[in-house]
Design a protein around this motif. Structure first.
Motif, short mmCIF file in Angstrom:
data_model
loop_
_atom_site.label_atom_id
_atom_site.label_comp_id
_atom_site.label_asym_id
_atom_site.label_seq_id
_atom_site.Cartn_x
_atom_site.Cartn_y
_atom_site.Cartn_z
N THR A 261 -19.43 -6.69 -4.65
CA THR A 261 -18.49 -6.68 -3.53
C THR A 261 -19.26 -6.60 -2.22
N VAL A 262 -18.62 -7.11 -1.17
CA VAL A 262 -19.26 -7.16 0.14
C VAL A 262 -18.69 -6.04 1.01
N ASN A 263 -19.58 -5.34 1.69
CA ASN A 263 -19.13 -4.40 2.71
C ASN A 263 -19.01 -5.19 4.01
N PRO A 264 -17.78 -5.47 4.45
CA PRO A 264 -17.62 -6.37 5.59
C PRO A 264 -18.24 -5.83 6.88
N TYR A 265 -18.43 -4.52 6.98
CA TYR A 265 -18.98 -3.98 8.21
C TYR A 265 -20.48 -4.22 8.30
N ALA A 266 -21.14 -4.22 7.14
CA ALA A 266 -22.59 -4.43 7.15
C ALA A 266 -22.93 -5.92 7.14
N CYS A 267 -22.02 -6.75 6.65
CA CYS A 267 -22.30 -8.19 6.51
C CYS A 267 -22.44 -8.86 7.87
N GLU A 268 -23.49 -9.64 8.03
CA GLU A 268 -23.73 -10.35 9.29
C GLU A 268 -23.33 -11.81 9.19
N GLY A 269 -22.93 -12.23 8.00
CA GLY A 269 -22.47 -13.60 7.85
C GLY A 269 -23.56 -14.64 7.84
N CYS A 270 -24.75 -14.29 7.40
CA CYS A 270 -25.87 -15.24 7.47
C CYS A 270 -25.75 -16.35 6.42
N GLY A 271 -25.09 -16.05 5.29
CA GLY A 271 -24.88 -17.09 4.28
C GLY A 271 -25.96 -17.17 3.22
N VAL A 272 -26.92 -16.25 3.24
CA VAL A 272 -27.99 -16.29 2.25
C VAL A 272 -27.44 -16.05 0.84
N CYS A 273 -26.52 -15.09 0.71
CA CYS A 273 -25.96 -14.78 -0.62
C CYS A 273 -25.21 -15.99 -1.18
N ALA A 274 -24.44 -16.66 -0.33
CA ALA A 274 -23.66 -17.81 -0.80
C ALA A 274 -24.60 -18.91 -1.29
#
Lengths: 334, 279
Positions: free
Chosen positions: A111-124
């Protein structure tokens, strides 16, 4: 449009108080409040009706589909922001309605913690099951207020109301409001400023209540300002903050000026600031005295410009000095 | 016991409260998390400060290997890469070091090097351990420095006071999520109350217990008082604005070491904290 950006390196020095009073002194003008996590310039102004709101999508967040996730943890390994955790469902599913029940009986998934996520897209990019998608994230809303700026009495202005002022007694204030836990960003500050410019492109003056975090000061917001006014406070932290602002503004080669608020709370520090400015040849615009009527006015949600007090007279002089600085031609640099 | 001191609005007296509270506790750790403008050390003036740099990674390009496919530029969500003269170029202020560009490069033309984003400064001031996070100017994110700061542990079981950055943004959240108790410093004005509500919203979302310190409290501000009563938020202390206190703060002095009344006020906060945190 001449842009005046008001900043302070330390909190609570009176950025918003100064900006609000300047708005009352000015005629036709537009304004922006860049403190999107806690905007409050509008609280001091007479706003006409509700603001015009539009969503601001200035970020994106990763979202993991639990159905597809095989809990291989590649995303956890590659995420530099520690934004992904492994969710382990409780051993005994209480009932089928829990998230455990919805995930085809899966015991664990990421699961993603939306507050920590910067949206870089590396995981995707790394997910072998293509379980991760990036979704636009509405971190907040842009707000456009219409301000009623009934004319001030002539004695308060030091001049007569111009004909233009009598007709354009509505100003626009552009700001944004973030959801709790979201941060202001350089991109959002630019959005606020662009919305302000768009609202009244012909306004001769723009007064910008700058962001309080220096990291949000993108090149564009400071670089496009015609004058950066640092509101300093006479104290050790206040002086340190002012120097930080001047340094940041210096790296963008912006024109700067300084004024001191609550000057008589510590006269020796106040004179030290003026001396510092004289040595560096930074225009020093004046002292605002510590005035008991100032907190009282703010408590009542009024600007200093509306109260007859020594602080107002000082602010008016600083406003006139600032306008003079603003309208001076930029000296040519060799 | 980790106590975070925050405020929605700037300049309400976060540093005043956290510095004096730490000093009143006797033996304690003071962690300055307002890494963009750390001010606590101006009061504590710690001796023999030891500096440890905090590193982040930054991509570097081997332009001989690059043949200009631009995959890295398309991937970068932060617009930190530009394509100039048929070669990629980094805009360091925008780079968030996610490592995506290195990952997508088919030519292995990108390597990552360490880059100092700031530092942690540790020193001693009397019986107080002063830990300060300092972010370098122009860095895009304060999170790496704050995280590295919060990972420091106290040597002894003493209270840790966390002086938060101003506002209620992401960096405040990072600090607050590790705290056992939160003190919100506010002032009795319209603006102070407005920002206090935002801070309250954040703390309720994180399910953190909180108390309020009202600073510059010359007169009670009824909306704030009513709000605290209604939501059962304890008001830990009220400080009136006095010229002595303002002078001491302006000079960078720790008020409780010069003013007995203030010292007693802070000890009272500590006693109440003991009660609130330990039950």
């Amino acid at each position: 449009m001449k842009k005046l950006l008001i900043l302070s390196g330390k909190g609570g020095t009176g950025k918003t108080t100064v900006a609000a009073s300047f708005l009352r002194f000015s005629g036709r003008a537009v304004s922006a409040d860049c403190n999107a996590d806690a905007p409050n310039l509008h609280l001091l102004m007479d706003t006409a009706g509700k603001p015009q709101r539009s969503a601001s999508y200035h970020s994106r967040k990763a979202a993991i589909s639990p159905e597809r996730c095989m809990a291989c943890r590649r995303c956890i390994q590659t995420c530099r922001f520690e934004a992904i955790q492994l969710y382990i469902a409780p051993k005994e599913p209480a009932d089928a309605k829990t998230s455990h029940g919805r995930t085809h009986g899966k015991r664990w998934y990421c699961t993603v913690n939306p507050y920590a996520c910067e949206g870089c897209g590396v995981c995707a990019h790394n997910c072998p099951r293509k379980a991760i998608s990036l979704q636009e994230d509405a971190a907040g809303e842009l707000e456009l207020y219409q301000l009623r700026v009934g004319q001030l009495p002539q004695s308060h202005l030091g001049r007569e109301n111009t004909a233009e002022e009598l007709h354009h007694c509505i100003q626009t204030l552009s700001t944004a409001r973030l959801k709790a836990g979201r941060s202001n960003s350089a991109r959002l500050v630019m959005e606020i400023i662009l919305a302000m410019e768009h609202a009244d492109p012909d306004a001769p003056l723009a007064i910008i209540d700058g962001p309080r975090e220096t990291q949000s000061l993108a090149a564009d917001s400071i670089g496009s300002a015609d004058l950066v006014l640092a509101v300093a406070e006479p104290s050790v932290p206040g002086i340190a903050g002012m120097k930080r602002i001047l340094e940041t503004a210096g790296t963008w080669q912006a024109r700067t000026a300084v004024c001191v608020n609550k000057a008589d709370s510590s006269p020796e520090h106040a004179t030290a600031i003026r001396q510092f400015c004289q040595e560096r040849q930074i225009p020093f615009l004046g002292f605002i005295p510590f005035d008991r009527q100032v907190p009282a006015a703010i408590r009542a949600g009024k600007t200093i410009a509306d109260v007859d007090c020594p602080a107002r007279d000082a602010l008016l002089e600083i406003y006139q000095n600032a306008m003079e600085c603003l309208n001076k031609p930029v000296p040519e640099t060799q | 016991m980790r106590i975070a001191v925050l405020s929605g609005k700037g300049g309400t007296g976060k540093t005043f409260v956290s510095v004096n509270l730490t000093a009143a506790a006797g033996q304690a750790v003071y962690m300055d998390c307002s890494v963009e403008q750390p001010e606590g050390r101006l009061f504590f003036k710690p001796e023999d400060a030891e500096e440890t740099p905090v590193y982040t990674l930054r991509p570097e390009f081997d332009l001989d290997k690059c043949f200009g496919c631009q995959k890295c530029i398309q991937f970068c969500h932060f617009n930190a890469l530009a394509y100039i003269k048929e070669k990629p170029a980094l805009i360091p202020q925008a780079c968030r070091f996610c490592g995506g560009c290195k990952m997508v490069c088919t030519q292995r033309a990108i390597t990552e090097t360490r880059h100092a984003a700031g530092m942690i400064e540790e020193g001693i001031s009397g019986r107080i351990h002063v830990v300060t996070g300092v972010l370098n100017a122009g860095e895009p994110s304060s999170i790496p420095v704050i995280r590295s700061l919060l990972k420091r542990k106290a040597m002894a079981p003493v209270p840790i006071i966390l002086d938060c950055p101003s506002g209620t943004g992401r960096s405040v959240m990072e600090v607050v999520s590790g705290a056992d108790y939160c003190i919100v410093v506010t002032e009795p004005t319209l603006l102070g109350f407005h920002d206090f509500q935002i801070a309250y919203e954040l703390l309720t979302m994180l399910e953190k217990p909180l108390g309020v310190v009202v600073n510059k409290a010359d007169e009670p501000y009824m909306p704030l008082e009513d709000f605290c009563l209604e939501h059962q938020i304890p008001i830990l202390q009220r400080f009136a604005w006095t010229p002595t206190l303002a002078q001491l703060c302006a000079k960078g002095e720790i008020a409780i070491r010069h003013d007995v009344h203030t010292a007693e006020d802070f000890r009272q906060i500590l006693r109440q904290l003991q009660k609130e945190v330990l039950g």
